[in-house]
Design a protein around this motif. Structure first.
Motif, PDB file in Angstrom:
ATOM      1  N   GLU A  94       0.841  -1.198   0.000  1.00  0.00           N
ATOM      2  CA  GLU A  94       0.000   0.000   0.000  1.00  0.00           C
ATOM      3  C   GLU A  94       0.870   1.240   0.000  1.00  0.00           C
ATOM      4  O   GLU A  94       2.043   1.196   0.340  1.00  0.00           O
ATOM      5  CB  GLU A  94      -0.924   0.027   1.228  1.00  0.00           C
ATOM      6  CG  GLU A  94      -0.184   0.260   2.540  1.00  0.00           C
ATOM      7  CD  GLU A  94      -1.117   0.409   3.743  1.00  0.00           C
ATOM      8  OE1 GLU A  94      -2.047   1.224   3.694  1.00  0.00           O
ATOM      9  OE2 GLU A  94      -0.883  -0.294   4.738  1.00  0.00           O
ATOM     10  N   LEU A 130      -3.438  -0.115  -3.707  1.00  0.00           N
ATOM     11  CA  LEU A 130      -4.161   0.379  -2.537  1.00  0.00           C
ATOM     12  C   LEU A 130      -3.523   1.657  -2.007  1.00  0.00           C
ATOM     13  O   LEU A 130      -2.338   1.692  -1.698  1.00  0.00           O
ATOM     14  CB  LEU A 130      -4.170  -0.684  -1.431  1.00  0.00           C
ATOM     15  CG  LEU A 130      -4.863  -0.296  -0.125  1.00  0.00           C
ATOM     16  CD1 LEU A 130      -6.352   0.001  -0.352  1.00  0.00           C
ATOM     17  CD2 LEU A 130      -4.694  -1.408   0.909  1.00  0.00           C
ATOM     18  N   ARG A 132      -4.256   4.413   1.032  1.00  0.00           N
ATOM     19  CA  ARG A 132      -5.073   4.654   2.229  1.00  0.00           C
ATOM     20  C   ARG A 132      -4.699   5.974   2.881  1.00  0.00           C
ATOM     21  O   ARG A 132      -3.608   6.502   2.681  1.00  0.00           O
ATOM     22  CB  ARG A 132      -4.910   3.526   3.250  1.00  0.00           C
ATOM     23  CG  ARG A 132      -5.423   2.195   2.752  1.00  0.00           C
ATOM     24  CD  ARG A 132      -5.613   1.153   3.841  1.00  0.00           C
ATOM     25  NE  ARG A 132      -4.442   0.961   4.683  1.00  0.00           N
ATOM     26  CZ  ARG A 132      -4.470   0.346   5.866  1.00  0.00           C
ATOM     27  NH1 ARG A 132      -5.602  -0.146   6.341  1.00  0.00           N
ATOM     28  NH2 ARG A 132      -3.371   0.186   6.569  1.00  0.00           N
ATOM     29  N   GLU A 172      -9.896   4.185   2.184  1.00  0.00           N
ATOM     30  CA  GLU A 172      -9.036   3.571   1.191  1.00  0.00           C
ATOM     31  C   GLU A 172      -9.541   3.855  -0.204  1.00  0.00           C
ATOM     32  O   GLU A 172     -10.724   4.156  -0.421  1.00  0.00           O
ATOM     33  CB  GLU A 172      -8.925   2.065   1.410  1.00  0.00           C
ATOM     34  CG  GLU A 172     -10.179   1.288   1.151  1.00  0.00           C
ATOM     35  CD  GLU A 172      -9.991  -0.209   1.353  1.00  0.00           C
ATOM     36  OE1 GLU A 172     -10.627  -0.950   0.576  1.00  0.00           O
ATOM     37  OE2 GLU A 172      -9.248  -0.633   2.258  1.00  0.00           O
TER      38      GLU A 172
END
Length: 177
Positions: A94, A130, A132, A172
């Protein structure tokens, strides 16, 4: 987005500008009665404040937004959440927005949205799907709604701080390859 906005990688030499942006945002929020989100004392006046910005600009991945060479926003990306928060790592690669701040004198120009779009592009470019961010979820939830308007989906609510009084929200954004 303002046509003259430029986003560039930042480094240690930009720490004073990032600190000034933080101080300005804190003063702006405090003038409107918000002392909960980032506190009532400018970051530059806190014992840990300047060192935090130093870490952002040396150990993480900072970016600076400029209009005509003047810093008007900052973004810091990292590989996961701050260990100071009760937010677990994602369990997959991420990028995590550790800081997003804009100069309130330039509100309405899309600076924050441009920085978030840049974060998404940098994440995608790294082959990561991803992105976040966590944010203060107090008052009327306007900050959570801001991130939603910028493509993020709220996930987990949490409480932080020594007494657990700071309401936070994890969000997210899944990115296409």
């Amino acid at each position: 987005m303002h046509p003259d906005l430029r986003i560039r990688p930042a480094d240690h030499s930009d720490a004073p500008a990032v600190l000034a942006l933080m101080d300005g945002a804190i003063r702006w929020m405090n003038a409107r009665g918000n002392t909960e989100q980032w506190g009532a004392v400018p970051l530059s006046e806190r014992p840990e404040g300047p060192a935090r910005i130093e870490r952002y600009t040396t150990e993480q991945t900072p970016y600076l937004a400029e209009l005509a060479g003047v810093p008007v926003g900052a973004l810091v990306l990292h590989t996961g959440p701050s260990p100071d928060l009760p937010v677990p790592p994602a369990g997959e690669p991420e990028r995590y927005v550790r800081l997003l701040v804009t100069d309130r004198d330039h509100a309405g120009l899309g600076i924050g949205a441009a920085l978030l779009a840049h974060a998404a592009e940098e994440t995608r470019r790294a082959g990561i799907r991803l992105l976040r961010v966590d944010c203060w979820a107090g008052a009327d939830g306007a900050l959570v709604a801001y991130y939603q308007r910028n493509g993020f989906t709220p996930t987990t609510a949490f409480r932080a701080g020594p007494d657990g009084a700071w309401p936070g929200r994890l969000l997210e954004r899944r990115l296409a390859p």
